[in-house]
Each structure stands twice: as C-alpha cells, then as structure tokens.
Design a protein around this motif. Structure first.
Motif, PDB file in Angstrom:
ATOM      1  N   SER A  47       0.828  -1.204   0.000  1.00 25.43           N
ATOM      2  CA  SER A  47       0.000   0.000   0.000  1.00 25.43           C
ATOM      3  C   SER A  47       0.863   1.254   0.000  1.00 25.43           C
ATOM      4  CB  SER A  47      -0.903   0.025   1.236  1.00 25.43           C
ATOM      5  OG  SER A  47      -1.735  -1.099   1.255  1.00 25.43           O
ATOM      6  N   ALA A  48       0.254   2.351  -0.430  1.00 26.37           N
ATOM      7  CA  ALA A  48       0.925   3.646  -0.434  1.00 26.37           C
ATOM      8  C   ALA A  48      -0.007   4.675   0.182  1.00 26.37           C
ATOM      9  CB  ALA A  48       1.302   4.046  -1.856  1.00 26.37           C
ATOM     10  N   PHE A  49       0.564   5.520   1.029  1.00 28.07           N
ATOM     11  CA  PHE A  49      -0.175   6.579   1.713  1.00 28.07           C
ATOM     12  C   PHE A  49       0.455   7.913   1.323  1.00 28.07           C
ATOM     13  CE2 PHE A  49      -0.286   2.740   4.199  1.00 28.07           C
ATOM     14  CZ  PHE A  49      -1.616   2.614   4.564  1.00 28.07           C
ATOM     15  N   LEU A  50      -0.337   8.782   0.733  1.00 26.03           N
ATOM     16  CA  LEU A  50       0.126  10.100   0.314  1.00 26.03           C
ATOM     17  C   LEU A  50      -0.418  11.118   1.298  1.00 26.03           C
ATOM     18  CD1 LEU A  50       1.390  11.998  -1.805  1.00 26.03           C
ATOM     19  CD2 LEU A  50      -0.753  11.808  -3.087  1.00 26.03           C
ATOM     20  N   THR A  51       0.477  11.918   1.888  1.00 29.46           N
ATOM     21  CA  THR A  51       0.044  12.906   2.878  1.00 29.46           C
ATOM     22  C   THR A  51      -0.275  14.243   2.218  1.00 29.46           C
ATOM     23  OG1 THR A  51       2.249  13.776   3.361  1.00 29.46           O
ATOM     24  CG2 THR A  51       1.541  11.826   4.620  1.00 29.46           C
ATOM     25  N   THR A  52      -0.921  15.105   2.964  1.00 29.24           N
ATOM     26  CA  THR A  52      -1.275  16.436   2.442  1.00 29.24           C
ATOM     27  C   THR A  52      -0.041  17.281   2.157  1.00 29.24           C
ATOM     28  OG1 THR A  52      -1.538  17.251   4.703  1.00 29.24           O
ATOM     29  CG2 THR A  52      -3.534  16.478   3.576  1.00 29.24           C
ATOM     30  N   THR A  53       1.110  16.914   2.713  1.00 28.07           N
ATOM     31  CA  THR A  53       2.361  17.635   2.453  1.00 28.07           C
ATOM     32  C   THR A  53       3.086  17.103   1.222  1.00 28.07           C
ATOM     33  OG1 THR A  53       3.597  16.180   3.933  1.00 28.07           O
ATOM     34  CG2 THR A  53       2.667  18.197   4.890  1.00 28.07           C
ATOM     35  N   GLY A  54       2.548  16.037   0.592  1.00 24.52           N
ATOM     36  CA  GLY A  54       3.160  15.475  -0.605  1.00 24.52           C
ATOM     37  C   GLY A  54       4.162  14.378  -0.332  1.00 24.52           C
ATOM     38  N   ASP A  55       4.303  13.977   0.929  1.00 28.65           N
ATOM     39  CA  ASP A  55       5.203  12.873   1.247  1.00 28.65           C
ATOM     40  C   ASP A  55       4.512  11.551   0.961  1.00 28.65           C
ATOM     41  OD1 ASP A  55       7.387  14.405   2.068  1.00 28.65           O
ATOM     42  OD2 ASP A  55       6.658  14.539   4.121  1.00 28.65           O
ATOM     43  N   LEU A  56       5.302  10.547   0.573  1.00 30.29           N
ATOM     44  CA  LEU A  56       4.787   9.241   0.224  1.00 30.29           C
ATOM     45  C   LEU A  56       5.333   8.194   1.185  1.00 30.29           C
ATOM     46  CD1 LEU A  56       3.146   7.588  -1.901  1.00 30.29           C
ATOM     47  CD2 LEU A  56       5.317   7.277  -3.108  1.00 30.29           C
ATOM     48  N   TYR A  57       4.452   7.393   1.752  1.00 32.25           N
ATOM     49  CA  TYR A  57       4.806   6.304   2.652  1.00 32.25           C
ATOM     50  C   TYR A  57       4.303   5.006   2.038  1.00 32.25           C
ATOM     51  CZ  TYR A  57       5.661   9.880   6.184  1.00 32.25           C
ATOM     52  OH  TYR A  57       6.150  10.957   6.865  1.00 32.25           O
ATOM     53  N   THR A  58       5.128   3.944   2.103  1.00 28.19           N
ATOM     54  CA  THR A  58       4.699   2.657   1.578  1.00 28.19           C
ATOM     55  C   THR A  58       4.950   1.561   2.609  1.00 28.19           C
ATOM     56  OG1 THR A  58       6.850   2.266   0.509  1.00 28.19           O
ATOM     57  CG2 THR A  58       5.136   3.297  -0.831  1.00 28.19           C
ATOM     58  N   CYS A  59       4.202   0.484   2.478  1.00 30.92           N
ATOM     59  CA  CYS A  59       4.385  -0.669   3.362  1.00 30.92           C
ATOM     60  C   CYS A  59       3.836  -1.914   2.683  1.00 30.92           C
ATOM     61  CB  CYS A  59       3.685  -0.444   4.706  1.00 30.92           C
ATOM     62  SG  CYS A  59       1.923  -0.151   4.577  1.00 30.92           S
ATOM     63  N   GLY A  60       4.264  -3.066   3.191  1.00 35.07           N
ATOM     64  CA  GLY A  60       3.811  -4.339   2.650  1.00 35.07           C
ATOM     65  C   GLY A  60       4.952  -5.100   2.006  1.00 35.07           C
ATOM     66  N   TYR A  61       4.620  -5.855   0.998  1.00 30.62           N
ATOM     67  CA  TYR A  61       5.539  -6.758   0.315  1.00 30.62           C
ATOM     68  C   TYR A  61       6.501  -5.971  -0.557  1.00 30.62           C
ATOM     69  CZ  TYR A  61       6.915 -10.721  -2.664  1.00 30.62           C
ATOM     70  OH  TYR A  61       7.608 -11.686  -3.338  1.00 30.62           O
ATOM     71  N   GLY A  62       7.817  -6.183  -0.343  1.00 33.80           N
ATOM     72  CA  GLY A  62       8.834  -5.462  -1.090  1.00 33.80           C
ATOM     73  C   GLY A  62       9.289  -6.140  -2.359  1.00 33.80           C
ATOM     74  N   GLY A  63       8.879  -7.388  -2.561  1.00 30.80           N
ATOM     75  CA  GLY A  63       9.232  -8.100  -3.784  1.00 30.80           C
ATOM     76  C   GLY A  63      10.149  -9.274  -3.537  1.00 30.80           C
ATOM     77  N   SER A  64      10.461  -9.986  -4.621  1.00 28.39           N
ATOM     78  CA  SER A  64      11.368 -11.129  -4.577  1.00 28.39           C
ATOM     79  C   SER A  64      11.971 -11.319  -5.953  1.00 28.39           C
ATOM     80  CB  SER A  64      10.619 -12.397  -4.157  1.00 28.39           C
ATOM     81  OG  SER A  64       9.774 -12.834  -5.209  1.00 28.39           O
ATOM     82  N   ALA A  65      12.969 -12.181  -6.036  1.00 29.46           N
ATOM     83  CA  ALA A  65      13.598 -12.458  -7.327  1.00 29.46           C
ATOM     84  C   ALA A  65      12.616 -13.129  -8.281  1.00 29.46           C
ATOM     85  CB  ALA A  65      14.823 -13.336  -7.122  1.00 29.46           C
ATOM     86  N   VAL A  66      11.609 -13.794  -7.755  1.00 24.75           N
ATOM     87  CA  VAL A  66      10.616 -14.475  -8.585  1.00 24.75           C
ATOM     88  C   VAL A  66       9.536 -13.514  -9.071  1.00 24.75           C
ATOM     89  CG1 VAL A  66       8.833 -16.268  -8.601  1.00 24.75           C
ATOM     90  CG2 VAL A  66      11.002 -16.680  -7.437  1.00 24.75           C
ATOM     91  N   ASN A  67       8.975 -12.718  -8.158  1.00 23.13           N
ATOM     92  CA  ASN A  67       7.868 -11.826  -8.487  1.00 23.13           C
ATOM     93  C   ASN A  67       8.309 -10.437  -8.928  1.00 23.13           C
ATOM     94  OD1 ASN A  67       5.876 -13.713  -7.830  1.00 23.13           O
ATOM     95  ND2 ASN A  67       6.024 -13.192  -5.680  1.00 23.13           N
ATOM     96  N   GLY A  68       9.588 -10.156  -8.874  1.00 16.53           N
ATOM     97  CA  GLY A  68      10.064  -8.812  -9.156  1.00 16.53           C
ATOM     98  C   GLY A  68      10.299  -8.080  -7.850  1.00 16.53           C
ATOM     99  N   MET A  69      11.103  -7.044  -7.905  1.00 14.88           N
ATOM    100  CA  MET A  69      11.467  -6.378  -6.660  1.00 14.88           C
ATOM    101  C   MET A  69      11.403  -4.874  -6.783  1.00 14.88           C
ATOM    102  SD  MET A  69      15.411  -7.568  -6.770  1.00 14.88           S
ATOM    103  CE  MET A  69      15.575  -8.804  -8.026  1.00 14.88           C
ATOM    104  N   GLY A  70      11.318  -4.227  -5.616  1.00 17.97           N
ATOM    105  CA  GLY A  70      11.382  -2.781  -5.562  1.00 17.97           C
ATOM    106  C   GLY A  70      10.057  -2.063  -5.599  1.00 17.97           C
ATOM    107  N   CYS A  71       8.957  -2.771  -5.451  1.00 14.42           N
ATOM    108  CA  CYS A  71       7.647  -2.109  -5.610  1.00 14.42           C
ATOM    109  C   CYS A  71       7.372  -1.051  -4.552  1.00 14.42           C
ATOM    110  CB  CYS A  71       6.523  -3.129  -5.668  1.00 14.42           C
ATOM    111  SG  CYS A  71       6.487  -4.359  -4.385  1.00 14.42           S
ATOM    112  N   LEU A  72       8.080  -1.059  -3.428  1.00 14.84           N
ATOM    113  CA  LEU A  72       7.855  -0.045  -2.392  1.00 14.84           C
ATOM    114  C   LEU A  72       8.661   1.232  -2.629  1.00 14.84           C
ATOM    115  CD1 LEU A  72       7.826  -2.257   0.840  1.00 14.84           C
ATOM    116  CD2 LEU A  72       5.890  -1.467  -0.534  1.00 14.84           C
TER     117      LEU A  72
END
Length: 144
Positions: A47-72
């Motif tokens: 998931s991604a949370f965008l604040t009123t100040t324009g900052d972006l926060y992410t959490c959850g699955y970061g990826g793997s060599a099988v599914n791809g990586m870096g989604c956060l």
C-alpha cells in the motif's frame, strides 16, 4: 474522513495495511502517520499513503527475485509492516500528488507533473521500454 486520519481493515498477510505484523483485522484500525492523509492506494500486496504535504509512505511486500522487486520504492526488496517514508523522493525534492499501486509495481505523479515508476518491470509495465525491475522510483520518459 475529512480530518486526514486513515483507517484500514482486512487481510494483512504482507503488512500491506501498515498496522504491524501480519494479522487479519475485522474492525477498522488507525494507521499512524506524521501528517494528514490525502490519498491511499491499496494494492493486493502493498500500500501507499500520500500525505497532504506530498510525502509518500509505503508498506507491505517489497518483492522477490521471482515476483520482481522494488515495488515499495525504498531501493531494496525488504517488506515493511508499518508505513515507511520513501526517502528518495525527499532527497530529490519531489512531492507526490497522486499514487497507484499495482500488483508488483507503483506509479507516482509528482506535483511537477512527472510520472515515476518502480517495481516489477516485466511486460514493460513500468512504461520505460525495459523489462528490468526498478528498486527506486524512476522517471518515465514520455514518447510523443
């Protein structure tokens, strides 16, 4: 809510709700963030949370060599069970105005109108004519 608070519930197997370890919750739980929330994008794995100040926060699955990586967008494939600020945007002086989470990729629109993507690059889903995964949010070059 109109006051910028964010509440979530449901499956949290990857920490995608941002409320700590993997646990299913049937009742709404407040997601603690330092600024009011303007927008939330809930993907199936993160998931991604965008604040009123324009900052972006992410959490959850970061990826793997099988599914791809870096989604956060944190430069690694670690998973986070609580929202983590995407520091690369802050370091570049960028602020987000919109965000969308796919299954294993993320797209961000900045306040400057730039489109950034990260995560699994297979099938060209990051819009950069490549199939490589991107660990950080990178600009998409618009083709005219």
């Amino acid at each position: 809510l109109n006051d910028g608070r964010c509440f979530v519930f449901g499956s949290n197997k990857n920490g995608e709700l941002g409320i700590g370890g993997p646990k299913f919750t049937e009742t709404p739980v407040h997601v603690p963030l330092p600024d009011p929330v303007a927008k939330v994008s809930l993907g199936p794995n993160f998931s991604a949370f965008l604040t009123t100040t324009g900052d972006l926060y992410t959490c959850g699955y970061g990826g793997s060599a099988v599914n791809g990586m870096g989604c956060l967008g944190h430069g690694n494939m670690e998973s986070y069970h609580s929202p983590k600020l995407v520091n690369s945007l802050v370091e570049d002086g960028c602020y987000a105005s919109d965000v969308h989470c796919g299954e294993y990729s993320m797209t961000v629109l900045t306040t400057e109108g730039e489109v950034l993507t990260c995560g699994t690059g297979s099938f060209g889903r990051l819009g950069n004519m490549e199939t490589l995964d991107q660990l950080y949010l990178e600009p998409v070059e618009m083709i005219a």
